[in-house]
Design an enzyme around this catalytic site. Structure first.
Site, PDB file in Angstrom:
ATOM      1  N   GLY A  81       0.814  -1.216   0.000  1.00 20.43           N
ATOM      2  CA  GLY A  81       0.000   0.000   0.000  1.00 20.43           C
ATOM      3  C   GLY A  81       0.842   1.259   0.000  1.00 20.43           C
ATOM      4  O   GLY A  81       1.957   1.269   0.535  1.00 20.43           O
ATOM      5  N   ARG A 145       1.140  -5.662  -5.046  1.00 24.84           N
ATOM      6  CA  ARG A 145       1.098  -6.604  -3.923  1.00 24.84           C
ATOM      7  C   ARG A 145       1.526  -8.023  -4.298  1.00 24.84           C
ATOM      8  O   ARG A 145       1.273  -8.965  -3.541  1.00 24.84           O
ATOM      9  CB  ARG A 145      -0.310  -6.620  -3.313  1.00 24.84           C
ATOM     10  CG  ARG A 145      -0.698  -5.326  -2.586  1.00 24.84           C
ATOM     11  CD  ARG A 145      -1.849  -5.546  -1.640  1.00 24.84           C
ATOM     12  NE  ARG A 145      -2.282  -4.321  -0.978  1.00 24.84           N
ATOM     13  CZ  ARG A 145      -1.721  -3.835   0.135  1.00 24.84           C
ATOM     14  NH1 ARG A 145      -0.718  -4.456   0.704  1.00 24.84           N
ATOM     15  NH2 ARG A 145      -2.186  -2.723   0.677  1.00 24.84           N
ATOM     16  N   ASP A 176       5.505  -8.073   5.497  1.00 22.26           N
ATOM     17  CA  ASP A 176       5.562  -9.186   4.532  1.00 22.26           C
ATOM     18  C   ASP A 176       6.685  -8.972   3.512  1.00 22.26           C
ATOM     19  O   ASP A 176       7.459  -9.887   3.222  1.00 22.26           O
ATOM     20  CB  ASP A 176       4.241  -9.266   3.734  1.00 22.26           C
ATOM     21  CG  ASP A 176       3.245 -10.152   4.448  1.00 22.26           C
ATOM     22  OD1 ASP A 176       3.623 -10.759   5.464  1.00 22.26           O
ATOM     23  OD2 ASP A 176       2.089 -10.210   3.982  1.00 22.26           O
ATOM     24  N   LYS A 202       8.187   0.438   5.628  1.00 24.96           N
ATOM     25  CA  LYS A 202       7.057   1.263   5.171  1.00 24.96           C
ATOM     26  C   LYS A 202       5.734   0.693   5.643  1.00 24.96           C
ATOM     27  O   LYS A 202       5.573  -0.518   5.674  1.00 24.96           O
ATOM     28  CB  LYS A 202       7.083   1.310   3.635  1.00 24.96           C
ATOM     29  CG  LYS A 202       5.870   1.915   2.996  1.00 24.96           C
ATOM     30  CD  LYS A 202       5.184   1.017   1.981  1.00 24.96           C
ATOM     31  CE  LYS A 202       4.434  -0.128   2.596  1.00 24.96           C
ATOM     32  NZ  LYS A 202       3.497  -0.828   1.708  1.00 24.96           N
ATOM     33  N   THR A 203       4.806   1.484   6.017  1.00 30.06           N
ATOM     34  CA  THR A 203       3.363   1.192   6.117  1.00 30.06           C
ATOM     35  C   THR A 203       2.694   2.243   6.989  1.00 30.06           C
ATOM     36  O   THR A 203       3.187   2.568   8.082  1.00 30.06           O
ATOM     37  CB  THR A 203       3.001  -0.212   6.658  1.00 30.06           C
ATOM     38  OG1 THR A 203       1.579  -0.276   6.711  1.00 30.06           O
ATOM     39  CG2 THR A 203       3.549  -0.559   8.021  1.00 30.06           C
ATOM     40  N   ASP A 205       0.110   1.736   8.474  1.00 27.59           N
ATOM     41  CA  ASP A 205      -0.540   1.028   9.588  1.00 27.59           C
ATOM     42  C   ASP A 205       0.273   1.093  10.885  1.00 27.59           C
ATOM     43  O   ASP A 205      -0.258   0.852  11.963  1.00 27.59           O
ATOM     44  CB  ASP A 205      -0.763  -0.455   9.233  1.00 27.59           C
ATOM     45  CG  ASP A 205      -1.851  -0.625   8.187  1.00 27.59           C
ATOM     46  OD1 ASP A 205      -2.356   0.398   7.688  1.00 27.59           O
ATOM     47  OD2 ASP A 205      -2.184  -1.771   7.844  1.00 27.59           O
TER      48      ASP A 205
HETATM   49  P1  FBP Z   1       0.527  -1.980   3.608  1.00 26.96           P
HETATM   50  O1  FBP Z   1       0.524  -2.868   4.808  1.00 26.96           O
HETATM   51  O2  FBP Z   1       0.910  -2.667   2.367  1.00 26.96           O
HETATM   52  O3  FBP Z   1       1.351  -0.762   3.841  1.00 26.96           O
HETATM   53  O4  FBP Z   1      -0.970  -1.460   3.366  1.00 26.96           O
HETATM   54  C1  FBP Z   1      -1.765  -1.101   4.420  1.00 26.96           C
HETATM   55  C2  FBP Z   1      -3.093  -0.526   3.972  1.00 26.96           C
HETATM   56  O5  FBP Z   1      -2.984   0.845   3.697  1.00 26.96           O
HETATM   57  C3  FBP Z   1      -4.142  -0.816   5.037  1.00 26.96           C
HETATM   58  O6  FBP Z   1      -4.247   0.216   5.958  1.00 26.96           O
HETATM   59  C4  FBP Z   1      -5.376  -1.082   4.228  1.00 26.96           C
HETATM   60  O7  FBP Z   1      -6.176  -2.021   4.880  1.00 26.96           O
HETATM   61  C5  FBP Z   1      -4.848  -1.662   2.955  1.00 26.96           C
HETATM   62  O8  FBP Z   1      -3.567  -1.165   2.787  1.00 26.96           O
HETATM   63  C6  FBP Z   1      -5.682  -1.345   1.738  1.00 26.96           C
HETATM   64  O9  FBP Z   1      -5.129  -2.024   0.650  1.00 26.96           O
HETATM   65  P2  FBP Z   1      -5.423  -1.738  -0.875  1.00 26.96           P
HETATM   66  O10 FBP Z   1      -4.517  -0.622  -1.270  1.00 26.96           O
HETATM   67  O11 FBP Z   1      -5.030  -3.000  -1.551  1.00 26.96           O
HETATM   68  O12 FBP Z   1      -6.851  -1.362  -1.005  1.00 26.96           O
END
Ligand code: FBP
Length: 552
Positions: A81, A145, A176, A202-203, A205
């Site tokens: 993400g 992803r 991951d 990175k994230t 979250d």
């Molecule tokens: P990452 O763990 O890859 O950084 O993504 C987290 C996130 O932003 C979450 O907060 C959310 O649930 C998810 O990605 C949404 O994913 P997508 O971009 O596939 O809709």
């Protein structure tokens, strides 16, 4: 390209590096730390990573650069993400690489890990990269992803690297992706490819953190963006005095984002998934807890308020997890077709009622009908319910409404309850990075190149002491295997980086827990306002309340 005045102004911003990286490439040397061990399952992790396990932590310091002079051809990918600051990681990497030797080359593999498999790339130059300095988004090369985890995939990546003479890969991703970076580093080492691998944390979250990684990049900007919006909604609520706002915030599983937003804005309610799980709270208990706040405020004449709901909450409610598991079982394999063939919702409902245990049916029965139907509509490729798509903000407001209706019937509540719903997620993932994220990310990228230059592989770019001014930040690296343990994933034992959940004994949660009773009944809203990019450092460079409390 059309550009806003802010974008033009941000091009001029010079990200701050940690003090020890400020004297130029020729004056950065390595200070060796101690050998490392994985956080758990040491023997198993060591056996799986014989070439990269147990290496020393290192920090950089001011001194004669003793790295080997060698042309570097580096590849970089963005994985998962979006998170504010990703562009600056690439810029920092590029600047350090070019400052070391103009002949060095940086490849950007496009669309995430799949770019390495498909050999889809661009080569960075000044003109291209300068358009992305201090900007949000991952559009510089895109992200994806696709998981890099099989030997076949690694062999293809090795081929791609060989074809372009790539000496090192930088993988910018979450837990991951960095787990996969460690496995790839081990594969490259075991096969004597000579290609190094460095990860960057990175994230938005915030769940990639531990005693070494103080926070993942993007968390600061994303939570500030959500907090600005929550603050604005709170001010509207306090002005109009007629709505309860249920605001879901992103965070696929951990509740760090919700907690940080609550610390920033002091809403009436904020649910924390980890606490719900620890206390084994039921949906009805959670609804009752929120309804108490609604009723107590209504008794003061305040029929308004704000509740923050973390995206991942329902997975933490034990009875809901059991329900989901039973539904997955109920519709496994061909049973899905039989279910889908039923023409009406009534018939489907009867099918569900016949298939669920009495306990799970009781949970299912209290859900609003649109949520019940959502559970059967949205399935992932394995046929499982997609819990992250459940509109939990609507779920909880509906449960609270029922709870209040019962209180009204019993004569214990006389207020009005008009809920409104919001979901804050994508709004924050590509915001212009705050000064903190711009500085942190640039430093991570710059530092990643120093790790490459000094020959490290299977390391995470580490910048710490982040609650202090950037001058005092500490740059270095740590073996990714140090963060790993063995966990059960899809029926198999796998070496993975441990995901960081909200610690109920940690200072941020404790601060929240000490104050929330007051926030629930009084109106203690804080309005953080928009991220400031220019102005006094105590306004512009401040990082999260979470980090400040953790480091206090
Ligand atoms: P990452 O763990 O890859 O950084 O993504 C987290 C996130 O932003 C979450 O907060 C959310 O649930 C998810 O990605 C949404 O994913 P997508 O971009 O596939 O809709």
């Amino acid at each position: 390209m059309n550009m806003s005045p802010l974008q033009l102004a941000r091009y001029q911003y010079e990200p701050k590096l940690p003090g020890m990286l400020r004297n130029g490439i020729s004056e950065i040397c390595v200070k060796n730390g101690s050998a490392t061990e994985s956080v758990a399952d040491q023997e198993k992790i060591q056996a799986l990573f014989p070439n990269t396990y147990g290496k020393n932590e290192i920090t950089f310091e001011k001194g004669q650069n003793t790295s080997e002079a060698k042309k570097q051809v580096v590849g970089v990918i963005l994985s998962g993400g979006q998170a504010p600051g990703g562009h600056n990681v690439v810029c920092g990497l590029y600047d350090a690489l070019k400052a070391t030797d103009k002949e060095n080359v940086l490849y950007g593999f496009k669309g995430g890990p799949s770019g390495l498999l498909d050999d889809d790339y661009l080569i960075f130059d000044d003109e291209y990269i300068n358009q992305f300095r201090n900007t949000g988004g991952f559009d510089i090369i895109g992200s994806g992803r696709t998981k890099l985890e099989t030997e076949e995939q690694f062999a293809i990546v090795a081929e791609t690297c060989k074809k372009h003479g790539v000496t090192a890969l930088v993988i910018i991703g979450g837990d991951d992706s960095n787990t996969n970076a460690a496995v790839l580093a081990e594969y490259f080492a075991a096969h004597n490819t000579g290609v190094q691998v460095i990860g960057c944390p990175k994230t938005i979250d915030g769940d990639l953190k531990n005693e070494d990684i103080e926070c993942s990049f993007g968390f600061d900007t994303a939570t500030k963006t959500y907090s600005e919006i929550i603050g604005n909604i709170q001010r509207d609520a306090n002005s109009a005095k007629k709505y309860w706002h249920f605001i879901k915030v992103m965070g696929r599983s951990a509740s760090h984002v919700a907690l940080e937003c609550a610390l920033e804005t002091q809403p009436n309610i904020c649910l924390i998934g980890e606490e719900v799980a620890a206390k084994k709270m039921s949906l009805a208990q959670i609804a009752d807890y929120i309804a108490d706040s609604v009723a107590n405020r209504a008794a003061k004449g305040w029929n308004f308020g704000v509740a923050i709901i973390p995206e991942g909450i329902v997975e933490f409610v034990p009875e809901f997890s059991v329900l989901i598991a039973e539904i997955n079982e109920l519709l496994a394999g061909e049973k899905t077709d039989a279910f889908n063939a039923l023409p009406t919702w009534q018939e489907k409902y009867a099918f569900i009622e016949a298939g669920l245990t009495k306990e799970s049916m009781a949970v299912f029965a209290i859900l609003p009908e649109n949520i019940q139907q959502q559970l059967f509509l949205e399935r992932d490729p394995h046929g499982n319910v997609q819990v992250s798509l459940i509109e939990s903000e609507k779920l909880f407001s509906a449960l609270v409404k029922d709870n209040l209706a019962a209180r009204k019937a019993a004569g214990t509540y006389k207020g009005k309850f008009s809920p409104l719903h919001h979901f804050l997620g994508y709004e924050g993932r590509c915001a212009f990075p705050s000064n903190f994220d711009a500085d942190y990310c640039y430093s991570l990228g710059y530092n990643a190149f120093m790790l490459i230059q000094y020959g490290y592989t299977g390391y995470l770019s580490k910048v710490s002491n982040l609650s202090k001014p950037a001058e005092e930040w500490v740059a270095g690296g740590m073996p990714i295997t140090k963060m790993m343990n063995i966990e059960r994933r899809n029926g198999q034992d796998k070496p993975v980086i441990r995901k960081a959940l909200v610690e109920l004994e940690g200072a941020p949660f404790k601060f929240f827990a000490e104050h929330r009773a007051q926030w629930a009944t009084e109106t203690c809203f804080v309005y953080p306002g928009a991220i400031q990019y220019f102005g006094p450092t105590e306004v512009c460079d401040l990082t999260t309340r979470t980090l400040a409390l953790e480091k206090a």
